[in-house]
Design an enzyme around this catalytic site. Structure first.
Site, PDB file in Angstrom:
ATOM      1  N   LYS A 118     -12.257  -1.889   6.524  1.00 17.72           N
ATOM      2  CA  LYS A 118     -11.466  -2.827   7.310  1.00 17.72           C
ATOM      3  C   LYS A 118     -11.874  -2.794   8.772  1.00 17.72           C
ATOM      4  CE  LYS A 118      -8.252  -3.524   3.847  1.00 17.72           C
ATOM      5  NZ  LYS A 118      -7.698  -2.421   3.082  1.00 17.72           N
TER       6      LYS A 118
ATOM      7  N   TRP B  75       0.821  -1.214   0.000  1.00 16.57           N
ATOM      8  CA  TRP B  75       0.000   0.000   0.000  1.00 16.57           C
ATOM      9  C   TRP B  75       0.848   1.253   0.000  1.00 16.57           C
ATOM     10  CZ3 TRP B  75      -4.225  -1.157  -2.041  1.00 16.57           C
ATOM     11  CH2 TRP B  75      -4.901  -2.335  -1.722  1.00 16.57           C
TER      12      TRP B  75
ATOM     13  N   ASP C 102      -1.756   6.638   6.396  1.00 15.88           N
ATOM     14  CA  ASP C 102      -2.797   5.727   5.923  1.00 15.88           C
ATOM     15  C   ASP C 102      -3.052   4.742   7.061  1.00 15.88           C
ATOM     16  OD1 ASP C 102      -4.328   3.727   4.814  1.00 15.88           O
ATOM     17  OD2 ASP C 102      -2.962   3.290   3.147  1.00 15.88           O
TER      18      ASP C 102
HETATM   19  C1  LIG Z   1      -7.048  -1.921   1.903  1.00 13.64           C
HETATM   20  C2  LIG Z   1      -6.048  -0.863   2.020  1.00 13.64           C
HETATM   21  C3  LIG Z   1      -5.950   0.175   1.081  1.00 13.64           C
HETATM   22  C4  LIG Z   1      -6.829   0.249  -0.141  1.00 13.64           C
HETATM   23  O1  LIG Z   1      -8.111   0.515   0.173  1.00 13.64           O
HETATM   24  P1  LIG Z   1      -9.240   0.721  -0.942  1.00 13.64           P
HETATM   25  O2  LIG Z   1     -10.384   1.168  -0.119  1.00 13.64           O
HETATM   26  O3  LIG Z   1      -9.460  -0.604  -1.587  1.00 13.64           O
HETATM   27  O4  LIG Z   1      -8.773   1.734  -1.910  1.00 13.64           O
HETATM   28  C5  LIG Z   1      -5.008   1.158   1.292  1.00 13.64           C
HETATM   29  N1  LIG Z   1      -4.198   1.121   2.362  1.00 13.64           N
HETATM   30  C6  LIG Z   1      -4.249   0.136   3.281  1.00 13.64           C
HETATM   31  C7  LIG Z   1      -3.323   0.149   4.455  1.00 13.64           C
HETATM   32  C8  LIG Z   1      -5.172  -0.888   3.129  1.00 13.64           C
HETATM   33  O5  LIG Z   1      -5.225  -1.870   4.049  1.00 13.64           O
END
Ligand SMILES: *Cc1c(COP(=O)(O)O)cnc(C)c1O
Length: 356
Positions: free
Chosen positions: A192, A101, A168
């Site tokens: 998540k 990511w 993030d």
């Molecule tokens: C799942 C995830 C993403 C991507 O998320 P989307 O909603 O599919 O764009 C980005 N960063 C992290 C740390 C993730 O776990």
């Protein structure tokens, strides 16, 4: 039928949230209307948005500089929206590349300005968190991923820097106590740890905005979203509703401090089993192991398929590792009960004893 949901994302939500959300799909708040049928500018929805924002503020203990937004799209949208708003073409942003990511975030930022990767764990397949690095004092910001969903590493500390810090937090948002005010910007795709896919939580210190020289399209401009209370256009109404319900649930669980205790217990139980049973092995450096996504392998790769078969029979979902990493990944997000981890470690024990 008891099922155990270890999916990495979209992932488990509290049962009561699912029940309330499904009720609202048919008859929201006894209005006779579905939540999908009401205008977003009605008091019915405004109340949901207000409560979602105020719960996020409360659970994260945010100060008055920080604004809470619920924006369309996944975290991937934020890979672009962050540099769009904060990185001038002639300036440099610092990024930490901790895994899949983080490197995707780097790729998007390069479309807007210069990127300096100040630390990377690529040399060891991202199985650790880089510790020694320095950030140029004139960097526009430092970006990192607090929890690496795919590789199973997590930062225990907040990186030290004087430049604006951006994180993030998609896969560990609201899972542990943190000084959230330390961040200039935080983003997290909701699917998540806090809701349904389709919405991002963005927490931004408004003082960092309005400093780039480029023109920003309306829908991409954080300032305009702040002015419009996340309702510049039709927001993802249902996804925001599910986030609000999940935040309510979290508050009831004792907030972030309450859930952190349970999360610690869940992760200890599973790592302890991995360490104890010779059949399983964690590759991630011990001090950097994620409490959300537990990544491990079978000491003998030949048994991986058998173990996954057994998991399937026991209704344990999502145990297979990410295709880039292999092995197993068991996600222990906030909504996963301790009982599921106990069932899983019992299965590991049982499987080990039958194989040895
Ligand atoms: C799942 C995830 C993403 C991507 O998320 P989307 O909603 O599919 O764009 C980005 N960063 C992290 C740390 C993730 O776990």
């Amino acid at each position: 039928m008891t099922v155990h949901n270890f999916n990495a994302g979209p992932s488990i939500l509290p049962k009561e949230v699912l029940e309330q959300a499904s009720e609202a799909l048919v008859n929201f708040n006894n209005s006779g209307l579905s939540i999908l049928e009401i205008g977003h500018r009605t008091p019915l929805f405004q109340n949901i948005m207000d409560e979602a924002v105020s719960l996020a503020r409360e659970l994260m203990n945010l100060d008055s500089h920080h604004e809470v937004l619920f924006l369309h799209g996944g975290a991937t949208t934020q890979f672009m929206q962050v540099p769009y708003n904060l990185l001038d073409e002639t300036k440099t942003a610092a990024y930490i590349d901790n895994g899949v990511w983080g490197s995707k975030a780097v790729k998007e930022a390069r479309l807007f300005g210069n990127v300096e990767v100040v630390a990377s764990s690529k040399d060891k397949d991202h199985t650790y968190i880089p510790k020694d690095f320095s950030v140029p004092a004139d960097a526009a910001y430092l970006h990192y991923t607090t929890n690496n969903t795919i590789e199973g590493t997590q930062w225990n500390t907040i990186p030290e820097t004087d430049v604006p810090l951006i994180a993030d937090m998609s896969s560990d948002i609201l899972s542990r106590q943190m000084n959230f005010n330390r961040f200039a910007l935080i983003y997290a795709g909701a699917q998540k740890n806090m809701g349904a896919a389709g919405v991002n939580l963005v927490v931004v210190n408004k003082n960092i905005l309005g400093k780039v020289s480029r023109k920003i399209p309306t829908i991409m401009d954080y300032r305009i979203h702040i002015e419009n209370g996340s309702m510049l256009n039709t927001p993802p109404v249902f996804a925001i509703y599910v986030s609000m319900l999940t935040l309510r649930w979290l508050k009831k669980m004792g907030g972030v401090a309450g859930i952190e205790k349970i999360n610690n217990e869940k992760a200890s139980l599973l790592y302890e089993a991995i360490e104890r049973l010779p059949m399983f092995k964690a590759k991630v450096a011990e001090e950097d192991r994620s409490k959300m996504n537990i990544v491990f392998v079978a000491a003998n790769p030949d048994i991986e398929k058998d173990f996954l078969e057994v998991c399937k029979k026991e209704n344990m979902y999502g145990v297979k590792g990410h295709r880039l990493v292999g092995g197993f990944r068991v996600s222990l997000y906030n909504a996963l009960p301790l009982s599921s981890v106990k069932a899983f470690t019992a299965l590991m024990e049982d499987f080990s004893s039958r194989y040895n």
